[in-house]
Scaffold this active site. Structure first.
Site, PDB file in Angstrom:
ATOM      1  N   LYS A 286       0.815  -1.223   0.000  1.00 64.97           N
ATOM      2  CA  LYS A 286       0.000   0.000   0.000  1.00 64.97           C
ATOM      3  C   LYS A 286       0.852   1.279   0.000  1.00 64.97           C
ATOM      4  CE  LYS A 286      -4.360  -1.750   1.702  1.00 64.97           C
ATOM      5  NZ  LYS A 286      -5.502  -1.495   2.565  1.00 64.97           N
TER       6      LYS A 286
ATOM      7  N   ASP B  16     -10.705   3.186   0.759  1.00 69.82           N
ATOM      8  CA  ASP B  16     -11.184   2.669   2.056  1.00 69.82           C
ATOM      9  C   ASP B  16     -12.084   3.672   2.776  1.00 69.82           C
ATOM     10  OD1 ASP B  16     -10.067   0.156   1.930  1.00 69.82           O
ATOM     11  OD2 ASP B  16      -8.184   0.766   2.874  1.00 69.82           O
TER      12      ASP B  16
END
Ligand code: ATR
Length: 277
Positions: free
Chosen positions: A70, A107
């Site tokens: 990430k 997210d």
């Protein structure tokens, strides 16, 4: 017969076999009658950038990235969305026609849209929000709440130093309290969100007194195995509004699918059942 080249996307991680993203995207591809594939790819950390470059060359539309990529994804991107910069991590890469990499983090979007899909009038502007945990998921939830205009966010974490670091990262817009004060803080919260792994597989639990969960609160758990964690069950018994983690998983995947495959997919009961198998 459709002679056009299939559209391709993937999820890159290490490990990757546990990822539910292939099941989800391939379900949506089938439902929308799109000629496309979504593949899980386990990548050795040293190969991450090379694999991305070769997927771009092969004509992939984009990828999801998960642990441990990430941060690396942000580093190799040509452009990052504001929310990805704010969270400090990316989970969705889109390859442009000019073969550039656009990094986004969905997210926060997934967290908010999942709640709003169940409680349309929900807003964190009033009252205070308590977040348990100070890892990657917590950063996304903090960014999401701030972007929705919340001005009272309290983070508590077993390791207080990690929460203090988040406070610096988010320019003192959050307050950090002690894990020992969980019950007291929960009792005066309008939103309580678990971003820790406590409750996963029912192997552990959040040490909270059920009585301290306010009936008026919205309680959200990012853990989705089991779908109803002990924490959510407690909240349901208190008659609080509850939101499970599977919905966030589904909602965070929607923007990527739309970018790569051109249609906005929907969360259905059937999809939820497939993902819980
Ligand atoms: P993620 O990306 O899912 O947020 P992470 O960055 O590894 O994962 O963060 C895990 C979170 O769960 C952390 O807040 C961690 O607390 P610590 O910072 O103290 O490690 C929390 N966590 C994991 N196991 C825990 C436990 N047994 N008790 C309390 N908190 C726990």
């Amino acid at each position: 017969m459709d002679n056009r080249r299939p559209l391709l996307a993937a999820v890159l991680g290490n490990p990757i076999s546990h990822s539910r993203s292939p099941r989800m995207h391939n379900y949506w591809l089938k439902k929308n009658k799109i000629n496309g594939y979504y593949l899980p790819i386990k990548v050795a950390p040293e190969d991450f950038e090379r694999v991305i470059r070769s997927l771009i060359k092969k004509g992939f539309s984009g990828v999801n990235v998960t642990i441990p990529f990430k941060l690396s994804a942000m580093k190799i991107a040509d452009e990052c969305s504001d929310i990805a910069k704010y969270i400090g991590a990316a989970n969705t890469l889109t390859f442009t026609e000019e073969k550039k990499i656009y990094a986004d983090n969905t997210d926060a979007y997934g967290f908010i849209n999942n709640i709003k899909s169940k409680y349309a009038d929900w807003s964190p502007k009033k009252g205070s929000s308590l977040i348990l945990g100070a890892g990657g998921a917590s950063r996304a939830v903090i960014a999401a709440l701030l972007s929705e205009g919340s001005n009272k966010i309290i983070v508590i974490n077993r390791t207080i130093e990690k929460a203090e670091k988040l406070k610096i990262q988010f320019e003192n817009k959050i307050k950090v309290e002690s894990w020992n004060d969980l019950n007291e803080i929960a009792a005066s919260s309008s939103n309580i969100i678990n971003t820790t792994s406590l409750g996963m597989n029912d192997e552990s639990f959040i040490p909270i007194n059920p009585e301290s969960i306010p009936k008026e609160a919205l309680v959200s758990d990012l853990v989705y195995v089991p779908l109803e964690t002990k924490f959510l069950k407690m909240a349901r018994n208190r008659k609080s509004r509850t939101v499970d983690g599977l919905g966030m998983l589904i909602h965070q995947a929607i923007p990527g699918f739309k970018n790569w495959f051109g249609k906005t997919p929907v969360s259905t009961k059937e999809l939820r059942a497939i993902l819980m198998k």
